[in-house]
Motif scaffolding. Structure first.
Motif, PDB file in Angstrom:
ATOM      1  N   GLN A 108       0.894  -1.314   0.123  1.00 53.64           N
ATOM      2  CA  GLN A 108      -0.276   0.391   0.052  1.00 53.64           C
ATOM      3  C   GLN A 108       1.272   1.362   0.041  1.00 53.64           C
ATOM      4  O   GLN A 108       0.280   2.440  -0.119  1.00 53.64           O
ATOM      5  CB  GLN A 108      -0.915  -0.241   1.087  1.00 53.64           C
ATOM      6  CG  GLN A 108      -1.949  -1.172   1.059  1.00 53.64           C
ATOM      7  CD  GLN A 108      -2.483  -1.172  -0.077  1.00 53.64           C
ATOM      8  OE1 GLN A 108      -2.829  -0.166  -0.518  1.00 53.64           O
ATOM      9  NE2 GLN A 108      -3.784  -2.513  -0.308  1.00 53.64           N
ATOM     10  N   PHE A 132      -0.469   1.640   6.473  1.00 51.71           N
ATOM     11  CA  PHE A 132      -1.433   1.398   4.984  1.00 51.71           C
ATOM     12  C   PHE A 132      -3.154   1.953   5.070  1.00 51.71           C
ATOM     13  O   PHE A 132      -4.484   2.381   5.114  1.00 51.71           O
ATOM     14  CB  PHE A 132      -2.683   0.315   6.095  1.00 51.71           C
ATOM     15  CG  PHE A 132      -2.853  -0.605   5.551  1.00 51.71           C
ATOM     16  CD1 PHE A 132      -1.974  -1.992   6.360  1.00 51.71           C
ATOM     17  CD2 PHE A 132      -3.270  -1.341   4.445  1.00 51.71           C
ATOM     18  CE1 PHE A 132      -1.710  -3.285   5.942  1.00 51.71           C
ATOM     19  CE2 PHE A 132      -2.813  -2.855   3.695  1.00 51.71           C
ATOM     20  CZ  PHE A 132      -2.361  -3.667   5.132  1.00 51.71           C
ATOM     21  N   ALA A 134      -4.934   4.056   2.775  1.00 53.19           N
ATOM     22  CA  ALA A 134      -6.463   3.009   1.844  1.00 53.19           C
ATOM     23  C   ALA A 134      -6.621   3.423   0.290  1.00 53.19           C
ATOM     24  O   ALA A 134      -7.142   4.707  -0.196  1.00 53.19           O
ATOM     25  CB  ALA A 134      -7.772   2.936   2.449  1.00 53.19           C
ATOM     26  N   LYS A 137      -2.427   5.436  -3.056  1.00 48.73           N
ATOM     27  CA  LYS A 137      -1.134   4.681  -3.691  1.00 48.73           C
ATOM     28  C   LYS A 137      -2.104   5.077  -5.367  1.00 48.73           C
ATOM     29  O   LYS A 137      -1.271   5.584  -5.821  1.00 48.73           O
ATOM     30  CB  LYS A 137      -0.663   3.230  -3.445  1.00 48.73           C
ATOM     31  CG  LYS A 137      -1.415   2.246  -3.956  1.00 48.73           C
ATOM     32  CD  LYS A 137      -1.136   1.015  -3.930  1.00 48.73           C
ATOM     33  CE  LYS A 137      -1.153   0.001  -4.689  1.00 48.73           C
ATOM     34  NZ  LYS A 137      -1.751  -1.148  -3.346  1.00 48.73           N
ATOM     35  N   GLU A 157      -8.324  -4.463  -3.570  1.00 46.65           N
ATOM     36  CA  GLU A 157      -7.472  -4.549  -3.169  1.00 46.65           C
ATOM     37  C   GLU A 157      -8.475  -4.801  -2.290  1.00 46.65           C
ATOM     38  O   GLU A 157      -8.852  -4.959  -1.308  1.00 46.65           O
ATOM     39  CB  GLU A 157      -6.142  -3.877  -2.905  1.00 46.65           C
ATOM     40  CG  GLU A 157      -5.070  -3.767  -4.014  1.00 46.65           C
ATOM     41  CD  GLU A 157      -3.905  -3.013  -3.766  1.00 46.65           C
ATOM     42  OE1 GLU A 157      -3.158  -3.670  -3.850  1.00 46.65           O
ATOM     43  OE2 GLU A 157      -4.289  -1.795  -3.812  1.00 46.65           O
ATOM     44  N   ARG A 172      -2.254  -7.721   3.443  1.00 52.36           N
ATOM     45  CA  ARG A 172      -2.776  -6.435   1.755  1.00 52.36           C
ATOM     46  C   ARG A 172      -4.520  -5.904   2.797  1.00 52.36           C
ATOM     47  O   ARG A 172      -4.944  -4.623   2.008  1.00 52.36           O
ATOM     48  CB  ARG A 172      -3.292  -7.584   1.239  1.00 52.36           C
ATOM     49  CG  ARG A 172      -2.644  -7.545  -0.142  1.00 52.36           C
ATOM     50  CD  ARG A 172      -2.002  -6.851  -1.387  1.00 52.36           C
ATOM     51  NE  ARG A 172      -1.065  -7.939  -1.903  1.00 52.36           N
ATOM     52  CZ  ARG A 172      -0.899  -6.767  -3.067  1.00 52.36           C
ATOM     53  NH1 ARG A 172      -1.182  -5.939  -3.509  1.00 52.36           N
ATOM     54  NH2 ARG A 172       0.719  -7.879  -3.623  1.00 52.36           N
TER      55      ARG A 172
END
Ligand code: 5AD
Ligand code: SF4
Length: 441
Positions: A108, A132, A134, A137, A157, A172
């Motif tokens: 991430q 992380f 969400a 990216k 994801e 993930r």
């Protein structure tokens, strides 16, 4: 130009991420190379799904350490980065086990690579980035610089299913879907760069949901993009096979007759212990409904043998399910203990030799089914989407609607196009055929 070597392990989502990392580093002057020797930066994009996959990374890092030392001797510097799910799961442990590693970046966080590289250049020490945020990216990614005929596109994801054997919900994270606008934009960009087929990716892709859009609606949207002639998606969970998606297999002509729908086991006891949230008969009924929409659909699956507590009778139930369904091809694995997952501490772990014996029996049955499915295409005419030049001189390689590789003696100008092929024979892993002269019929 600086040289970048990226090695990808594991699933297609990692392959997609690797391509994105290369695109992201291109503006910094990195061009990809096929060998790690002499590279200025090496990224291992890793997989944590089974123990073997994770261990491979450490042996590869050992080899790269030597190459890094060679590079230093000649006055250069090789940056060594570990990305992907091992990075996420093991973070700081990696630099402790292999101090030659400069950067550790989770799946991430890889959009931060340029900034991490800049910081490493300014000051010594290792950088670890496994936050992380969400899907943040995706907003910072550059448009695709090129595309293959068949292009991956990550739409979702993470996973909320928590199968008791699986690390994915931990590495993930929970399920996130990208917006339909972002996906359709990327699909158009890929089509402009030459993509004819889009493979939608997600750890649990059929759970896709964003702004009221389901995966079926997304496939309908993609089907309207000029240039896109084929759509596929992977990987799905039986519980998320919605009515509209099943209907799309009958109604969306660009959606290929192929479905990877992992069942893992045919025993209700094992399915329950795996927390799969369905029975073997639920799966049989689901397949019947899908085949009702698309009778010729090619079905594939993943199987795990030797899950804790699996008896001979449980394993027999898996073989029976395979016989009942009839797969085009499938993946099968020995159960592998993963740290932090509930199954890793379950009692009645199965002995290695029992797992190996069961795997062998299952794989023989699956291979027999694969050959039977491939043989059933001989004599038929199939539309083949040509992807690349094959190894044999004068041959090009494409895919049937059922994802089988097809080799044909034909001109390379057909790459990127669909042409009708008469299937003549099968070899171990592919079909061979002849181009039909009259392409108008
Ligand atoms: N051991 C063996 N196989 C596993 N898989 C996931 N976790 C494990 C494990 N701990 C398999 C499942 C999944 C595929 C991607 O990998 O079959 O569908
Ligand atoms: Fe892992 Fe797939 Fe189960 Fe999610 S649905 S926990 S990714 S095996």
């Amino acid at each position: 130009m600086k040289k970048l070597f990226v090695k990808t392990y594991g699933c297609q989502m990692n392959a997609y991420d690797s391509a994105k990392m290369a695109d992201l580093l291109a503006p910094l002057g990195y061009a990809t190379t096929d060998v790690p020797e002499g590279a200025d930066m090496v990224i291992l994009n890793t997989c944590h799904i089974r123990e073997k996959a994770a261990e491979k990374v450490y042996s590869e890092l050992g080899r790269l350490k030597a190459l890094k030392a060679d590079k230093a001797k000649s006055g250069g510097r090789m940056l060594l980065a570990v990305a992907g799910c091992v990075a996420q799961a093991e973070g700081a442990e990696i630099v402790a086990r292999q101090p030659a590693v400069d950067l550790v970046v989770g799946p991430q966080s890889y959009h931060r690579l340029p900034e991490m590289i800049a910081r490493t250049a300014r000051q010594a020490g290792q950088r670890i980035e496994t936050d992380f945020p969400a899907l943040e990216k995706f907003d910072s990614l550059t448009p695709p610089s090129s595309s293959s005929v068949s292009a991956f596109l990550t739409v979702q994801e993470g996973c909320d299913k928590f199968c008791t054997f699986c690390v994915v919900p931990y590495t993930r994270g929970s399920e996130h879907s990208r917006t339909p606008e972002a996906i359709l934009r990327e699909a158009r960009q890929l089509a402009d760069k030459g993509a004819r087929e889009i493979v939608l990716l997600g750890q649990n892709v059929n759970a896709y949901e964003s702004d009221g859009w389901s995966l079926a609606k997304l496939c309908a949207g993609l089907a309207e993009i000029e240039g896109i002639v084929r759509i596929r998606y992977t990987t799905s969970h039986p519980r998320d096979m919605g009515d509209d998606l099943i209907a799309a297999h009958g109604g969306n002509a660009k959606l290929m007759p192929y479905l990877h729908l992992p069942v893992q086991s045919g025993s209700d006891t094992v399915l329950e212990a795996m927390n799969r949230q369905h029975t073997a008969d639920d799966y049989r009924r689901l397949i019947a409904r899908i085949r009702n929409q698309r009778p010729d659909i090619a079905l594939t699956s993943d199987f795990i043998v030797g899950f804790p507590g699996e008896s001979d009778a449980d394993f027999e139930a898996t073989l029976q399910l395979v016989r009942d369904i009839g797969y085009a091809t499938a993946f099968s694995f020995k159960y592998s203990k993963r740290p932090g997952t509930p199954a890793s501490t379950m009692r009645k772990q199965i002995a290695e030799d029992v797992k190996a014996g069961r795997l062998d029996v299952l794989q023989k049955l699956l291979l027999k089914q694969q050959y039977a499915f491939d043989d059933s295409q001989i004599g038929k005419r199939l539309p083949v989407l040509f992807e690349k030049i094959a190894r044999e001189p004068g041959q090009i390689m494409g895919r049937s609607p059922f994802l089988q590789p097809v080799h044909v003696q034909a001109d390379a100008s057909l790459i990127g196009q669909v042409a009708e092929v008469r299937i003549e024979k099968r070899t171990a892993n592919s079909l061979h055929g002849a181009l039909l002269q009259d392409q108008s019929a």
